[in-house]
Design a protein around this motif. Structure first.
Motif, short mmCIF file in Angstrom:
data_model
loop_
_atom_site.label_atom_id
_atom_site.label_comp_id
_atom_site.label_asym_id
_atom_site.label_seq_id
_atom_site.Cartn_x
_atom_site.Cartn_y
_atom_site.Cartn_z
N LEU A 1 99.62 134.79 20.21
CA LEU A 1 100.26 134.38 18.96
C LEU A 1 100.50 135.57 18.04
N ILE A 2 99.56 136.52 18.03
CA ILE A 2 99.73 137.73 17.21
C ILE A 2 100.99 138.49 17.65
N ILE A 3 101.15 138.63 18.97
CA ILE A 3 102.34 139.32 19.49
C ILE A 3 103.60 138.58 19.08
N TYR A 4 103.57 137.24 19.18
CA TYR A 4 104.73 136.43 18.79
C TYR A 4 105.04 136.63 17.30
N HIS B 1 106.68 140.02 16.70
CA HIS B 1 108.08 140.05 17.12
C HIS B 1 108.96 139.26 16.15
N GLU B 2 108.45 138.12 15.70
CA GLU B 2 109.20 137.31 14.74
C GLU B 2 109.34 138.03 13.40
N ALA B 3 108.26 138.72 13.00
CA ALA B 3 108.31 139.47 11.74
C ALA B 3 109.36 140.57 11.82
N GLN B 4 109.42 141.24 12.98
CA GLN B 4 110.42 142.28 13.17
C GLN B 4 111.82 141.70 13.16
N ARG B 5 111.99 140.53 13.80
CA ARG B 5 113.30 139.87 13.82
C ARG B 5 113.73 139.49 12.41
N ILE C 1 109.90 132.70 21.34
CA ILE C 1 109.14 131.46 21.53
C ILE C 1 108.99 131.16 23.01
N LYS C 2 109.99 131.57 23.80
CA LYS C 2 109.90 131.36 25.25
C LYS C 2 108.75 132.15 25.84
N VAL C 3 108.58 133.38 25.39
CA VAL C 3 107.46 134.21 25.86
C VAL C 3 106.13 133.56 25.49
N LEU C 4 106.02 133.07 24.24
CA LEU C 4 104.79 132.42 23.80
C LEU C 4 104.50 131.18 24.65
#
Length: 514
Positions: free
Chosen positions: A45-48, A51-55, A111-114
């Motif tokens: 979840l941290i990785i997700y 990535h979302e924060a960067q997006r 979200i697919k990766v998560l």
């Protein structure tokens, strides 16, 4: 003889269900392993989130660039589009950059990766049966220890009859409205409206004071709906009507609830006898209703902690040996048993089956496979005078209890000629030695129902009793139960000794039962 005993163990193993069916709740070891699984999910979840924060940071940067143009160059008194470079960039943004932002698949990819990470871990995560089993565990603690549901929700173990906590946790955790809703839903689905009313009431109370969260399964409307119907099923029509009217304030177009309101109003107008708001909820009858009160009272008795070797009872003859195993031995036995733990089973006719009245996992250890088990067998023989080598006794059974783990009133000896125990052809279980392999902070006592006493968990101690009279008949006073564990991780080891060639040794050992 040995081949019969091997057959007996094989039958045990064949009747143990696969872990994939959802039996995490039956063993605290499995529950502890779930903590590690959630830690891995947190890492994913941290990785997700990163990535979302960067997006989102990229989108904000695009937003800032475009708004700065509209606040700057496009606000100039001169025509900004007269500038061919500005005109080109405007056309490019509208045709290309906005298209890339609006139709970006980056969010879906993240979200697919998560979801893929979650899917890979799914086999090690709790199943629906685990959730239901954990909910039943809370309701079992509520019933057996007479706990106040509202205090349980606040993380306290407070009995209805006593304002002082039955047990105080060093670190407590509270239940949310959604937690209470799920417990109530488990009872509701089983048409157990006694429990569903109590837990849905807490869900409604907590939902009223908080905003709905996306991770929740239930809502205030769901809780009101289920609570209203639960009250109706228990005969409390006035409460059902009041809650249904409140639900219509949130969902005024719900035709089913409108119909229910009309029905409840009609019932109240007809003055039916079972419509009072002062009705007392009645617990559903269980399988062991005849012994339930004694069982629960004994479980609530915390008992004393005798020293070294103590005769607990003469009828039935029960002895407690303190310091029977060392800390290191207990740790090794637990370690050796862990890989083989499977859902505990009980006798069901001529077969073995899982049962709701026994919530634990167990494994069988052979003396030949583990040196510590051999030493334990020798020690049992030393203090009892009994031969505990197969086929005179069963292998060592190691048990780990689950959430609210318990074993309701039962006999260790066979009470039916069709019992699988007789396949050993070594007679009935003449004696039991139960060794406590871990401490328990609260609950988990061994309660002897008809004899009216209970023995608390004493770490590293061993409890011994005779299951049969000298004439070979079962001793009804050995009806006993493993009380639900409130707080702690309960491990025990059981050794069951059979009648075969034990008569002479019995005359010379412990209490000859004159």
């Amino acid at each position: 003889m040995c081949s019969c005993f091997t057959l007996f163990i094989v039958l045990y193993l064949l009747n143990m269900p696969d872990e994939s069916f959802g039996e995490m709740f039956t063993s605290m070891l499995s529950v502890n392993q779930a903590v590690s699984a959630e830690r891995k999910l947190i890492d994913h979840l941290i990785i997700y989130i990163e990535h979302e924060a960067q997006r989102l940071e990229d989108i904000k940067r695009f937003f800032s660039r475009v708004t700065s143009l509209h606040d700057g160059i496009y606000n100039e008194p001169s025509d900004p589009i007269a500038n061919p470079i500005a005109a080109f960039k405007l056309v490019k943004r509208l045709k290309s950059e906005w298209l890339n932002v609006v139709h970006s698949t980056e969010a879906e990819e993240n979200i697919k990766v998560l979801r893929e990470d979650y899917r890979r871990m799914e086999s090690s995560l709790p199943k629906l049966e685990d959730l239901r089993g954990a909910a039943h565990g809370l309701m079992r603690l509520q019933d057996v220890y007479n706990l106040h549901v509202e205090s349980l929700v606040r993380g306290h173990f407070q009995q209805i009859s006593d304002p002082v906590d039955f047990y105080k946790l060093s670190v407590s955790d509270m239940l949310s409205g959604d937690d209470c809703f799920l417990v109530g839903k488990v009872a509701y689905d089983l048409e157990d409206y006694y429990h569903s009313v109590l837990w849905f009431e807490e869900a409604v109370r907590l939902f009223r004071g908080t905003e709905w969260s996306p991770e929740n399964e239930g809502t205030l409307e769901d809780a009101l709906d289920h609570l209203a119907f639960s009250h109706f099923k228990t005969g409390n029509i006035s409460h059902a009507l009041s809650l249904s009217r409140e639900l219509l304030l949130h969902d005024p177009m719900n035709r089913r609830v409108h119909f229910n309101v009309e029905k409840y109003e009609k019932l109240l107008n007809e003055n039916l006898p079972a419509t009072s708001s002062g009705l007392t909820l009645k617990r559903p009858d269980g399988i062991y209703l005849r012994t339930r009160n004694a069982y629960e009272q004994l479980c609530q008795t915390k008992g004393s902690q005798p020293i070294r070797r103590e005769i607990i009872s003469l009828q039935p003859y029960v002895v407690l040996f303190h310091g029977f195993v060392t800390q290191a031995e207990a740790k090794n036995i637990r370690k050796y048993a862990m890989p083989g733990l499977r859902r505990s089973v009980v006798a069901s006719g001529m077969n073995q089956a899982t049962a709701e009245y026994r919530i634990s996992k167990s494994a069988w250890l052979k003396e030949s496979a583990h040196e510590v088990v051999g030493k334990l067998d020798q020690r049992i023989t030393l203090v009892t005078g009994l031969n505990v080598q197969p086929p005179y006794a069963e292998y060592l059974q190691v048990v780990n209890y689950g959430i609210g783990g318990h074993y309701e009133p039962h006999f260790d000896h066979a009470t039916s000629d069709s019992s699988p125990l007789y396949r050993l052809k070594t007679g009935n279980r003449v004696a039991t030695i139960m060794i406590y392999l871990s401490p328990v902070q609260a609950g988990g006592s061994t309660a002897f129902i008809y004899a009216n006493f209970s023995v608390p968990v004493v770490q590293n101690a061993a409890l011994f009793w005779w299951n049969l009279h000298k004439n070979g008949q079962g001793n009804v006073d050995t009806l006993h139960a493993g009380c639900p564990v409130i707080v702690g991780n309960k491990w025990v080891a059981n050794k069951w000794v059979h009648e075969y060639e034990q008569e002479f040794r019995r005359r010379c050992s412990l209490n000859p039962e004159e």
